[in-house]
Design a protein around this motif. Structure first.
Motif, PDB file in Angstrom:
ATOM      1  N   SER A 180     -80.481 -10.118   1.127  1.00 24.84           N
ATOM      2  CA  SER A 180     -80.852  -8.706   1.141  1.00 24.84           C
ATOM      3  C   SER A 180     -80.483  -8.008   2.444  1.00 24.84           C
ATOM      4  N   LEU A 181     -80.217  -6.717   2.313  1.00 25.07           N
ATOM      5  CA  LEU A 181     -80.066  -5.832   3.463  1.00 25.07           C
ATOM      6  C   LEU A 181     -81.416  -5.200   3.739  1.00 25.07           C
ATOM      7  N   GLY A 182     -81.857  -5.277   4.985  1.00 25.55           N
ATOM      8  CA  GLY A 182     -83.115  -4.656   5.374  1.00 25.55           C
ATOM      9  C   GLY A 182     -82.860  -3.366   6.128  1.00 25.55           C
ATOM     10  N   ILE A 183     -83.630  -2.341   5.829  1.00 24.69           N
ATOM     11  CA  ILE A 183     -83.549  -1.067   6.524  1.00 24.69           C
ATOM     12  C   ILE A 183     -84.941  -0.713   7.041  1.00 24.69           C
ATOM     13  N   SER A 184     -85.031  -0.442   8.340  1.00 26.96           N
ATOM     14  CA  SER A 184     -86.289  -0.016   8.935  1.00 26.96           C
ATOM     15  C   SER A 184     -86.224   1.489   9.185  1.00 26.96           C
ATOM     16  N   ILE A 185     -87.311   2.184   8.854  1.00 29.90           N
ATOM     17  CA  ILE A 185     -87.380   3.635   8.989  1.00 29.90           C
ATOM     18  C   ILE A 185     -88.652   3.997   9.755  1.00 29.90           C
ATOM     19  N   GLY A 186     -88.527   4.896  10.719  1.00 31.42           N
ATOM     20  CA  GLY A 186     -89.684   5.340  11.477  1.00 31.42           C
ATOM     21  C   GLY A 186     -90.610   6.207  10.641  1.00 31.42           C
ATOM     22  N   ILE A 187     -91.911   5.992  10.791  1.00 32.10           N
ATOM     23  CA  ILE A 187     -92.932   6.758  10.065  1.00 32.10           C
ATOM     24  C   ILE A 187     -94.063   7.090  11.039  1.00 32.10           C
ATOM     25  N   PRO A 188     -95.011   7.962  10.662  1.00 29.91           N
ATOM     26  CA  PRO A 188     -96.115   8.300  11.560  1.00 29.91           C
ATOM     27  C   PRO A 188     -96.915   7.077  11.997  1.00 29.91           C
ATOM     28  N   HIS A 189     -97.472   7.165  13.205  1.00 35.52           N
ATOM     29  CA  HIS A 189     -98.224   6.048  13.768  1.00 35.52           C
ATOM     30  C   HIS A 189     -99.388   5.626  12.878  1.00 35.52           C
ATOM     31  N   ALA A 190    -100.052   6.593  12.250  1.00 35.10           N
ATOM     32  CA  ALA A 190    -101.239   6.297  11.439  1.00 35.10           C
ATOM     33  C   ALA A 190    -100.950   5.358  10.281  1.00 35.10           C
ATOM     34  N   ILE A 191     -99.689   5.305   9.843  1.00 36.11           N
ATOM     35  CA  ILE A 191     -99.345   4.407   8.726  1.00 36.11           C
ATOM     36  C   ILE A 191     -98.341   3.331   9.156  1.00 36.11           C
ATOM     37  N   GLY A 192     -98.295   3.046  10.479  1.00 37.22           N
ATOM     38  CA  GLY A 192     -97.564   1.854  10.910  1.00 37.22           C
ATOM     39  C   GLY A 192     -96.443   2.016  11.909  1.00 37.22           C
ATOM     40  N   ASP A 193     -95.977   3.235  12.168  1.00 35.49           N
ATOM     41  CA  ASP A 193     -94.870   3.507  13.096  1.00 35.49           C
ATOM     42  C   ASP A 193     -93.490   3.188  12.525  1.00 35.49           C
ATOM     43  N   HIS A 194     -93.389   2.133  11.753  1.00 38.27           N
ATOM     44  CA  HIS A 194     -92.108   1.793  11.114  1.00 38.27           C
ATOM     45  C   HIS A 194     -92.375   1.077   9.800  1.00 38.27           C
ATOM     46  N   ALA A 195     -91.446   1.256   8.856  1.00 39.17           N
ATOM     47  CA  ALA A 195     -91.571   0.605   7.547  1.00 39.17           C
ATOM     48  C   ALA A 195     -90.232  -0.009   7.175  1.00 39.17           C
ATOM     49  N   GLU A 196     -90.269  -1.224   6.616  1.00 40.45           N
ATOM     50  CA  GLU A 196     -89.048  -1.932   6.264  1.00 40.45           C
ATOM     51  C   GLU A 196     -88.899  -2.043   4.744  1.00 40.45           C
ATOM     52  N   PHE A 197     -87.679  -1.805   4.297  1.00 38.47           N
ATOM     53  CA  PHE A 197     -87.344  -1.923   2.881  1.00 38.47           C
ATOM     54  C   PHE A 197     -86.139  -2.844   2.747  1.00 38.47           C
ATOM     55  N   GLU A 198     -86.166  -3.733   1.766  1.00 38.91           N
ATOM     56  CA  GLU A 198     -85.064  -4.669   1.555  1.00 38.91           C
ATOM     57  C   GLU A 198     -84.429  -4.442   0.194  1.00 38.91           C
TER      58      GLU A 198
END
Length: 249
Positions: A209-227
């Motif tokens: 899989s290719l993983g992509i990390s995307i920045g999100i608000p601090h309250a919900i984690g600061d970053h989220a990864e999708f594969e």
């Protein structure tokens, strides 16, 4: 007769030992992905700043090994430049994880905490470095993927991989934020620790899989990864890039 039986038992035990040794060697090769190098840990430490990063050993070509290690170190420590204009005290603790170790590609993921003195909270940090092992250079997302709206859609529909189990409950909010982003143009800035990378987009590679990390608000984690499975983005893959020889088998 007794001596003959003893001799047969000794020969059988010897045969088992040889078989066991062969099996151990095969397993060792599988663990190292049949690559001709190993990974060791190095660290940069300065007061409250600690950044751990990998270094490779065991390459026959010492010059190639040195250039790759210099590149890895440079990329790992770029996070320091992100804080260079901050006047307050900065504390950082960064660790790495090898997502893929192959002949043509080395994919490194960095995670940790960054805190500025007086800030309301520390930031959860995420960045990556993907190394072209043949040409001693960094691979960016645009080097190996054709960026278009179809690719953006597949990223947003990818498998969410929470870095903390507590974030499972925030999946709806995370998806809502991600779906509001327009990423096609922003993917050109991916894989760079810089303010130009507005959405903190980073890529990494696993076995399938290719993983992509995307920045999100601090309250919900600061970053989220999708594969996203490679088979699901086969139309967007730039197969002429040698790195795919490791992954598309």
């Amino acid at each position: 007769m007794f001596r003959k039986n003893i001799l047969l038992l000794l020969l059988f035990a010897f045969a088992l030992t040889i078989t066991s040794c062969d099996s151990g060697n095969k397993n060792a090769n599988q663990v190292t992905d049949n690559t001709a190098y190993e990974i060791t840990q190095a660290s940069y430490i300065d007061k409250d700043i600690k950044v751990s990063y990998p270094q490779i050993t065991g390459l026959v070509d010492a010059n190639k090994q040195e250039k790759i290690n210099e590149l890895i170190k440079k990329e790992a420590l770029e996070i320091l430049d992100y804080y260079k204009d901050v006047e307050e005290e900065v504390s950082l603790e960064i660790k790495y994880n090898i997502k893929w170790k192959g002949t043509n590609l080395l994919s490194i993921q960095y995670t940790g905490l960054g805190n500025i003195e007086g800030a309301a909270y520390p930031n959860n940090l995420f960045y990556t470095t993907n190394i072209d092992m043949n040409n001693y250079k960094k691979i960016k997302l645009t080097d190996c993927i054709n960026i278009n709206e179809a690719f953006e859609k597949k990223v947003k529909e990818g498998k969410y991989v929470p870095w903390d189990d507590e974030l499972n409950s925030a999946i709806e909010l995370i998806k809502e934020n991600i779906n509001s982003y327009s990423l096609v143009d922003e993917f050109s800035n991916a894989d760079s620790v810089s303010k130009e990378n507005m959405y903190n987009l980073f890529s990494y590679f696993t076995k399938d899989s290719l993983g992509i990390s995307i920045g999100i608000p601090h309250a919900i984690g600061d970053h989220a990864e999708f594969e996203i499975k490679y088979e699901d983005i086969k139309d967007e893959i730039k197969t002429e890039n040698e790195m795919w020889k490791d992954l598309l088998k």
